[in-house]
Design an enzyme around this catalytic site. Structure first.
Site, mmCIF file in Angstrom:
data_model
loop_
_atom_site.group_PDB
_atom_site.id
_atom_site.type_symbol
_atom_site.label_atom_id
_atom_site.label_comp_id
_atom_site.label_asym_id
_atom_site.label_seq_id
_atom_site.Cartn_x
_atom_site.Cartn_y
_atom_site.Cartn_z
ATOM 1 C CG HIS A 176 -1.937 -1.098 1.198
ATOM 2 N ND1 HIS A 176 -2.308 -1.810 2.322
ATOM 3 C CD2 HIS A 176 -2.652 -1.614 0.167
ATOM 4 C CE1 HIS A 176 -3.218 -2.707 1.985
ATOM 5 N NE2 HIS A 176 -3.440 -2.619 0.685
ATOM 6 C CD GLU B 281 -1.451 -3.754 9.135
ATOM 7 O OE1 GLU B 281 -1.070 -2.564 9.121
ATOM 8 O OE2 GLU B 281 -2.228 -4.231 8.290
#
Length: 518
Positions: free
Chosen positions: A133, A339
């Site tokens: 991303h 993450e």
């Protein structure tokens, strides 16, 4: 930039009267002026890649701001750093591109290993993928610093030396360079830059086991699929931002109806793999070596907290077309999603702290490729059997041997059976034991297919169970699939449609959720 001094500009005639020491100072000054001349940028970068002094502990890393500071690097700067590192450390690195983005930017991969240009027989291949991303670039920078740490610590850190001597580490710092180019530093939420240049979420663009993914394939994902089809990766981590957790497969979950798909996103139903124990272990290795992750503290009051800093992907929120499920189901590569920042694109001054938090985790995680079982599959003459299909009994996701007959599987201590199949050979089942202290070495020899006499129990039509009758009366095992996968779930067909109002609502809610949390 050109450096000027009054001495050089207007007092040339006095040079003959200067003491020799001043002449030396002048010489050094002029050399400095030449060093920072923009025309010598490549020479300067090469000069500054000098290895740093002894770094005995992973957390002792101190950056040299002259060649890789804690700032965000655009694609040109990233490319220059990778090329300069490869030129400076040719015995430890190799740089290659797996393809290009929509806008023509290379998808660079840096191999870091003591044998970077060729596969080391018996040594596993592992990988990290960053920046899938575009607006989540902390992982991109962490991977650049990981490369820097590996090459500058090889001769001083024995753990790093062992890892590079026994592993081939492939690092793709950015999978979405086009998205990064339009992202904005300091933006913690939202979707600007998340997608590729055509507006596709690359982590929703892979084939999916649970649900047919009708999204058009993108050059970036096609390049990654081709990459992992050619290299038998054992272990992988995908770096993201927007939360602080290690998430493991499955990311998707069965949905019995389109209406259920809408509300399934917000339920807490885990979707567990046959290797759930291993995936939890791998996630805990990262979380516990991280400075904060294992505390399981929520990033914000409105966001979830994760016990021990890990979660099953679908239990957090299900998604279709994710990269980690594809790696695992299609190729047996154990990938988890990392993450690593509550803010998607935090200010650059925070990068040093993120490196301190993640450095040990990034290194220790890769070493887990050496846990479990590894070995070779041979024929009776001792020749390796390529593309033999292997499955651990009771774990219906398999993998294949390399062209050298090698295989690896990460497993926790215990008793296991391995099933091995290959075209033209009788299948074989072998028992083995895994211990904590070191990997189990297991070599399997397959025998050629035999004639029908004495082959074993017979099935309908006089054909031996598990095989067919080939030319000349030879027993031939039923060809195994390219990769073992779990049995196709009965609900997969019902959940395969991407059309209709419920699908539209579900996709919209999922997109909103992922833009906020990761």
């Amino acid at each position: 930039m050109i450096l000027r001094t009054p001495l050089v500009a207007g007092h040339q005639l006095q040079l003959l009267l200067l003491p020799s020491v001043l002449l030396l100072m002048l010489h050094l000054l002029l050399c400095d002026a030449k060093t920072v001349n923009p025309g010598d940028s490549m020479q300067m970068q090469h000069h500054q890649m000098t290895a740093e002094p002894g770094l005995p502990e992973p957390r002792a890393y101190m950056p040299d701001a002259q060649h890789l500071d804690f700032v965000y690097h655009d694609h040109e700067e990233l490319t220059r750093f990778l090329r300069a590192t490869s030129a400076r450390y040719p015995n430890l690195t190799a740089l290659y591109s797996i393809g290009k983005s929509i806008q023509g930017r290379d998808l660079w991969v840096m191999v870091v290993s003591s044998s970077p240009y060729e596969h080391m027989v018996g040594k596993p291949d592992v990988k990290y993928v960053g920046n899938i991303h575009g607006n989540e670039p902390v992982g991109r920078e962490m991977l650049l610093h990981l490369i820097q740490y590996f090459v500058t610590s090889y001769n001083t850190d024995q753990y790093v030396k062992w890892l590079l001597d026994n592993t081939r580490i492939h690092i793709l710092p950015t999978m979405n360079p086009d998205g990064y180019a339009v992202s904005k530093e300091g933006t913690c939420d939202g979707g600007q830059g998340r997608y590729n240049a055509r507006g596709f979420d690359l982590n929703r663009n892979f084939p999916d086991y649970f649900k047919q993914n009708n999204k058009r394939g993108q050059p970036e994902t096609d390049s990654v699929k081709d990459w992992i089809s050619k290299i038998q990766f054992v272990l992988s981590g995908s770096l993201h931002g927007g939360a602080l957790v290690a998430s493991y497969p499955y990311d998707n979950t069965p949905n019995s109806s389109p209406l259920g798909a809408v509300f399934q996103t917000y339920s807490a139903a885990p979707s567990l793999t046959p290797d759930d124990d291993v995936f939890k272990h791998l996630s805990l290795v990262y979380a516990r070596n991280h400075a904060k992750m294992s505390r399981g503290v929520a990033c914000k009051s409105a966001t979830p907290a994760f016990e021990n800093g890990i979660t099953n992907g679908a239990a957090w929120y299900p998604l279709t077309g994710g990269m980690q499920d594809y790696n695992y189901v299609w190729y047996g590569c154990m990938e988890i999603t990392l993450e690593i920042s509550c803010c998607k694109f935090p200010p650059a001054y925070e990068l040093k702290k993120y490196w301190e938090d993640n450095q040990l985790s990034l290194i220790k995680f890769l070493a887990e490729a050496h846990r479990g079982v590894q070995g070779f599959v041979f024929d009776p003459a001792g020749m390796p059997i390529e593309r033999a299909s292997i499955k651990i009994k009771g774990r219906d996701v398999g993998f294949q041997t390399t062209k050298y007959g090698e295989f690896w599987r990460i497993l926790l201590p215990g008793y296991y059976k391995v099933e091995v199949f290959a075209e033209g050979f009788a299948p074989r089942e072998v028992e083995f034991v895994i211990v904590e202290q070191h990997p189990t070495l297991l070599n399997v020899t397959l025998q050629p297919s035999k004639r029908l006499e004495g082959i074993g129990p017979m099935g309908p039509g006089g054909v031996p169970v598990g095989g067919v009758v080939g030319p000349g009366g030879l027993y031939r095992p039923i060809p195994s699939p390219q990769h073992y996968r779990p049995p196709v779930p009965p609900y997969a067909g019902a959940a395969s449609s991407d059309s209709g109002i419920f699908s539209t609502i579900s996709n919209g809610l999922n997109s909103l959720y992922s833009n906020i949390f990761g």
